[in-house]
Design a protein around this motif. Structure first.
Motif, short mmCIF file in Angstrom:
data_model
loop_
_atom_site.label_atom_id
_atom_site.label_comp_id
_atom_site.label_asym_id
_atom_site.label_seq_id
_atom_site.Cartn_x
_atom_site.Cartn_y
_atom_site.Cartn_z
N ARG A 189 11.54 4.01 7.44
CA ARG A 189 11.56 5.35 8.03
C ARG A 189 12.47 6.31 7.26
O ARG A 189 13.55 5.94 6.81
N PHE A 202 9.27 1.99 17.33
CA PHE A 202 8.21 1.45 18.17
C PHE A 202 8.51 0.03 18.64
O PHE A 202 7.80 -0.49 19.47
N CYS A 237 11.73 1.44 12.50
CA CYS A 237 10.77 2.10 13.39
C CYS A 237 11.19 1.94 14.84
O CYS A 237 11.61 0.87 15.26
N CYS A 270 6.51 -3.65 7.69
CA CYS A 270 6.19 -3.62 9.11
C CYS A 270 5.18 -4.70 9.50
O CYS A 270 4.08 -4.72 8.95
N SER A 306 10.21 -3.14 9.47
CA SER A 306 9.84 -1.72 9.56
C SER A 306 10.97 -0.80 9.11
O SER A 306 11.30 0.17 9.78
N VAL A 363 3.81 -4.81 12.40
CA VAL A 363 2.99 -4.30 13.51
C VAL A 363 1.70 -3.64 12.99
O VAL A 363 0.64 -3.77 13.60
N HIS A 364 1.77 -2.94 11.88
CA HIS A 364 0.65 -2.19 11.30
C HIS A 364 -0.17 -1.46 12.37
O HIS A 364 -1.23 -1.88 12.77
N CYS A 365 0.36 -0.32 12.80
CA CYS A 365 -0.22 0.38 13.96
C CYS A 365 -1.22 1.46 13.59
O CYS A 365 -1.67 2.18 14.47
N ARG A 366 -1.56 1.62 12.34
CA ARG A 366 -2.45 2.76 12.02
C ARG A 366 -3.79 2.30 11.46
O ARG A 366 -3.85 1.42 10.60
N ALA A 412 -3.29 -0.32 8.59
CA ALA A 412 -2.31 -0.12 7.52
C ALA A 412 -0.91 -0.15 8.13
O ALA A 412 -0.75 0.08 9.33
N ALA A 413 0.07 -0.42 7.31
CA ALA A 413 1.46 -0.51 7.80
C ALA A 413 2.39 0.27 6.88
O ALA A 413 2.09 0.52 5.71
N CYS A 414 3.55 0.60 7.44
CA CYS A 414 4.63 1.15 6.63
C CYS A 414 5.38 -0.02 5.96
O CYS A 414 5.10 -1.18 6.25
#
Ligand code: SF4
Length: 627
Positions: free
Chosen positions: A74, A505, A503, A287, A71, A289-292, A282-284
């Motif tokens: 940022r 998170f 990130c 990442c 991640s 985690v792909h939190c979105r 989707a992820a940044c």
């Protein structure tokens, strides 16, 4: 690791200067938010007009940005905030920051003001200031598309403003992708004031990894930690809206401005209900985690258009705050605020404040141009998004943010505005959790959950485990004593990912099985070749937080600015389970927490760092103008 540069860009004169980043700066501040606060403290003259040419806007990648650190996408953006008059600092995910590094730069320092709209074209070591007349008036979705088409390169990454930034809405944000918003403190407004529509970046340079084999091996370990973390698994499935459910259940969600702390019959806003709209996650950059969520706008004039999000804050700000109880409203609202480039949190709070004023007869139809401001009225919410972004009527007043809008709407409106240092409190209610209330009160950029908020783990773990983990007795969730130390601990830990460009998170505060200082030290060693100890890294975090405090103090911040809105002290929470209902913050005990917080930092009773603290952190010569 390859040497990265800082570029100083003067939009008034057109002069551009590039400079390497001395290792001393890395050892003192790492990068990202860390070096940015140094640059802001050194380059922004005290007392500057945030919308004047003397304000300085920084864009940065962190020390590990764009590498194989998880991640590491940022981007930090800093300037003096037009919303608060104190430090402006915001952060967005996505792919912009890695591309900035691939283009050879870690920090852009943007000064002056262009005479007409421009954009920056940053590519493989070069920077050009280009005409943006054809981009002015375009939204945040159209702007990147036009730039990419013009350069015939779909891989260009763009950070831009929408109409809100052009119209100098004081909480306009910067969009680095569909849902990658640097939302807080009005950095989009600063871009608009400089007539800077966008920054386009493209690079092909190799970053170089100091110890590739070891870095790969350690990454396996880190990925294992993340994969096995229950919190990460939940975010991968539900995104950050997962936080909304537990917060609402225990009475920690703001509803109808600040009148309730739970959303009655608000179950349709719970995270599971997002799944029927989600078409995947989707992820940044980099990442796991792909939190979105990815989704299509479900209704209204933009029905069928692709969008990502909303994250928890936007979900609650556009629904719970204004008492709308359909998930579809969050999805439509999320699309609109991102298209205009306006901070969803600030907007949700300002609109809910206006509705309460209308409900109480403090403003009427003459102020609203006949719009009936009602709770739960979706069309009112959408209409106010349009009016704020375009600065029309009441929207023009609300676009000014809490401090100036209170002056315009009159003294009776003051009590009902829930803000700290001029930035609206977000959609959470901290009256039952003293440590969280202290956190939002002392955060340097104003009411803020992303500078120091303890995760629930800090409180819910068995006492012997959590005390060992943190190294000191951790207070119970509803208790006061010890909160000052707890908030400082989190504030320091939060500063590290912001400086590394990763990130926040997934570090330790989210889950005891996630990563901490030792892991960060190893990542920095293997990837960037910098040797730091965990205590040394903690000292860097302390330096970053203290210099931010010095920035604010120089702009006139005092102890009285580290406080809560009056409603926290006098209005008990009306809802929630035992321990969360009928709670206010005890004023005297709160002052005690503030003393404790200042003391553990080595600051005096006014929140001013003591001289011995400055010497210990190497801040006694600031501004030192090294870079
Ligand atoms: S956890 Fe979410 S916000 Fe953080 S880097 Fe991953 S996708 Fe982006």
């Amino acid at each position: 690791m390859q040497e990265q540069k800082i570029a100083y860009i003067d939009l008034s004169s057109g002069h551009i200067q590039k400079q390497p980043i001395p290792e001393k700066m890395r050892r003192m501040y790492l990068g990202g938010r860390g070096i940015d606060v140094y640059l802001m403290y050194n380059h922004i003259p005290p007392g500057s007009d945030p919308m004047g040419p003397e304000n300085v806007l920084t864009f940065s990648a962190g020390l590990l940005g764009g590498t194989l650190a998880p991640s590491s996408g940022r981007c930090h953006i800093g300037a003096k905030s037009p919303l608060t008059g104190f430090i402006g600092s915001s952060n967005m995910g996505g792919f912009f920051a890695p591309e900035l590094r691939f283009a050879g730069f870690d920090h852009l320092v943007i000064k002056g003001k262009a005479e007409k709209p421009v954009y920056l074209w940053v590519h493989d070591g070069d920077i050009e200031i280009r005409d943006a007349a054809h981009l002015w008036g375009k939204d945040t979705f159209e702007t990147p598309a036009i730039i990419r088409k013009g350069h015939q390169d779909d891989e260009i990454k763009v950070a831009c403003i929408g109409l809100a930034g052009e119209n100098l809405v004081r909480y306009a944000c910067v969009l680095g992708g569909l849902k990658n918003a640097a939302g807080r403190t009005g950095m989009g407004c600063v871009m608009g004031s400089k007539k800077l529509k966008a920054i386009a970046v493209r690079g092909t340079q190799d970053l170089g990894i100091s110890y590739t084999k070891e870095a790969m091996g350690y990454l396996e370990h880190i990925m294992g930690l993340l994969r096995n973390s229950p919190a990460m698994k939940e975010f991968s499935r539900l995104g950050t809206p997962a936080w909304h459910d537990t917060s609402d259940m225990i009475g920690r969600v703001r509803n109808r401005n600040f009148q309730r702390n739970q959303v009655p019959d608000g179950g349709s806003l719970y995270a599971e209900n997002m799944l029927k709209f989600s078409i995947g996650m989707a992820a940044c950059f980099g990442c796991p985690v792909h939190c979105r969520h990815r989704y299509m706008v479900p209704e209204g004039p933009d029905k069928g258009k692709y969008m990502e999000g909303p994250e928890w804050s936007t979900l609650a700000a556009l629904t719970a705050e204004v008492d709308c109880k359909r998930m579809e409203v969050a999805l439509v609202g999320n699309y609109l605020v991102n298209k205009y480039g306006v901070d969803s949190l600030e907007l949700g709070s300002m609109v809910s404040w206006a509705i309460e004023l209308y409900e109480k007869g403090i403003i009427d139809d003459r102020v609203t141009d006949g719009l009936k401001l009602e709770w739960g009225n979706e069309q009112v919410l959408y209409e106010m998004v349009h009016r704020i972004a375009k600065r029309q009527g009441l929207g023009d007043i609300l676009a000014e943010g809490p401090l100036r809008a209170i002056e315009k709407l009159g003294e009776k409106s003051r009590y009902y505005n829930v803000h700290i240092k001029g930035m609206s409190c977000l959609h959470t209610d901290e009256r039952a959790t003293p440590s969280h209330s202290l956190g939002i009160a002392v955060a340097t950029r104003g009411a803020d959950h992303l500078r120091n908020r303890p995760g629930l783990d800090a409180h819910l773990l068995p006492p012997e485990i959590r005390d060992k983990l943190f190294g000191f007795p951790v207070p119970e969730m509803n208790a006061y004593e010890g909160s000052g130390r707890l908030i400082r601990w989190h504030e320091l830990l939060y500063a590290i990912p912001d400086a590394l460009g990763t990130c926040k998170f997934y570090p330790l505060f989210m889950s005891p099985s996630s990563i901490g200082y030792e892991d960060y030290c190893k990542l920095v060693h293997y990837i960037a070749g910098l040797d730091l100890s965990p205590s040394g890294m903690m000292e860097i975090a302390e330096r970053i937080c203290t210099l931010e405090r010095m920035f604010n103090n120089r702009e006139g911040a005092k102890r009285k600015d580290d406080t809560l809105p009056e409603r926290y002290f006098v209005e008990p929470t009306p809802l929630g389970p035992p321990g969360f209902k009928d709670r206010t913050i005890d004023r005297e005990k709160f002052e005690g927490l503030l003393d404790e917080y200042y003391e553990v930092y080595g600051w005096d009773r006014n929140g001013v760092p003591k001289s011995e603290t400055l010497v210990r952190l190497g801040l006694d010569q600031e501004p030192s103008h090294i870079i």
